[in-house]
Design an enzyme around this catalytic site. Structure first.
Site, mmCIF file in Angstrom:
data_model
loop_
_atom_site.group_PDB
_atom_site.id
_atom_site.type_symbol
_atom_site.label_atom_id
_atom_site.label_comp_id
_atom_site.label_asym_id
_atom_site.label_seq_id
_atom_site.Cartn_x
_atom_site.Cartn_y
_atom_site.Cartn_z
ATOM 1 N N GLN A 161 62.511 -27.810 26.840
ATOM 2 C CA GLN A 161 62.252 -29.114 26.244
ATOM 3 C C GLN A 161 62.346 -29.028 24.719
ATOM 4 O OE1 GLN A 161 61.861 -32.012 27.920
ATOM 5 N NE2 GLN A 161 61.633 -33.142 26.016
ATOM 6 N N ASP B 90 71.050 -28.952 31.147
ATOM 7 C CA ASP B 90 71.107 -29.902 30.027
ATOM 8 C C ASP B 90 72.534 -30.029 29.473
ATOM 9 O OD1 ASP B 90 68.836 -31.352 29.175
ATOM 10 O OD2 ASP B 90 67.865 -29.538 28.415
ATOM 11 N N LYS C 290 59.610 -35.359 34.616
ATOM 12 C CA LYS C 290 60.665 -34.553 35.248
ATOM 13 C C LYS C 290 60.114 -33.837 36.481
ATOM 14 C CE LYS C 290 63.139 -34.022 30.937
ATOM 15 N NZ LYS C 290 63.235 -33.310 29.666
#
Ligand code: GUN
Length: 287
Positions: free
Chosen positions: A98, A121, A54
């Site tokens: 994460q 997200d 990422k």
């Protein structure tokens, strides 16, 4: 006829190149660099790889990324404190925590604490609610990646029967919402199947588009797929050190009309969509 192999790596590269152009224009216009803050707790090796990918992708697209690494012993209060700092930092546009998190930390509490405007997200209930109502602020990264792959492969979705295998909050449920809503690459008739579904192969065989997201290696066999169906494999499973999807690719590819491989299918799209959401977040902040 052998299936068309949908090349996620190529589609993701194309999407990211397009995004880099948009980021450059946005920077020119506003002087602002889109900035993603990623938080990694613990030392799960797979998560470390994802987070590094990422970071690299952000850099290549001309975005800024900051990685916050916290030890596996981090308390929930410490993590919430860091998220609060990111929430209040005007130079941070997107926040990604994460998953999975160590067991002493409640995932829901943490995800709920990310301010909805920075929730790239699309996990916060406010953003899930907007998505459910068909007016998304952010698009959930992996499901949106599947949808873009369908679009770029010129696969008709409207009026088709899409069967989603898996009901997770990250993929299954939001995938079904994207495909059923009004709009382009959508308007499908959607069925969600899961571990308690009766007569599963009977239902999956009705799918024009089958999305597999259950996390069981090689679970979908040729007997579960209608000849000519489009098969999108979201699974990333490690078997004897090798990555395999939820679909038995060798068995299913000969009868499908199109199929995504693992690796090189849906996986690379998730990061591209995360970057897209980060640019959206920077635009929302600039407004
Ligand atoms: N872990 C596995 N997939 C994801 C994802 O899409 N987002 C986050 N934050 N963590 C993940």
């Amino acid at each position: 006829m052998a299936a068309h192999i949908i090349d996620g790596k190529a589609i993701a590269a194309e999407t990211r190149a397009q995004l880099a152009t948009e980021v450059a224009a946005f920077k020119n216009e506003t002087g602002v660099i889109p900035h993603l803050a990623a938080i990694l707790v613990g030392d799960d090796p797979a998560s470390a790889v994802y987070v590094r990918n990422k970071e690299r992708a952000c850099e290549k697209a001309g975005m800024k990324s900051t990685l916050h690494r916290l030890s596996a012993e981090t308390t929930q209060a410490e993590l919430l404190d860091l998220i609060a700092q990111c929430n209040n930092d005007a130079t941070v546009h997107g926040i990604l925590v994460q998953l999975p998190l160590p067991k002493q930390i409640d995932e829901q509490t943490v995800l709920d604490s990310v301010t909805p405007l920075k929730d790239v997200d699309c996990f916060h209930p406010e953003n899930v609610g907007l998505l459910a109502q068909g007016r998304p602020r952010y698009q959930p990264c992996t499901p949106r990646g599947v949808q873009v792959m369908l679009e770029k492969s010129n696969i008709e979705v409207a009026g088709k029967h899409a069967v989603v295998l898996g009901r997770s909050e990250i993929v299954g449920k939001p995938m079904a919402m994207l495909l059923v809503q009004k709009g382009p690459v959508a308007n499908a008739t959607v069925t969600i199947c899961h571990s308690r579904t009766a007569n599963l192969p009977e239902i999956t065989r009705q799918a024009d588009i089958l999305v597999a997201a259950i996390g069981k290696p090689n679970f979908v066999t040729n007997e579960m797929v209608k000849p000519g169906a489009v098969v999108m494999d979201v699974g990333i499973n490690s078997v004897d050190g090798k990555l395999v999807g939820d679909v038995d690719f060798d068995a299913v590819a000969p009868i499908a009309s199109a199929i995504t491989p693992v690796p090189g299918g849906v996986g690379p799209m998730t990061i591209a969509m995360l970057l897209d959401n980060t640019l959206t977040a920077a635009r929302l902040a600039a407004q």
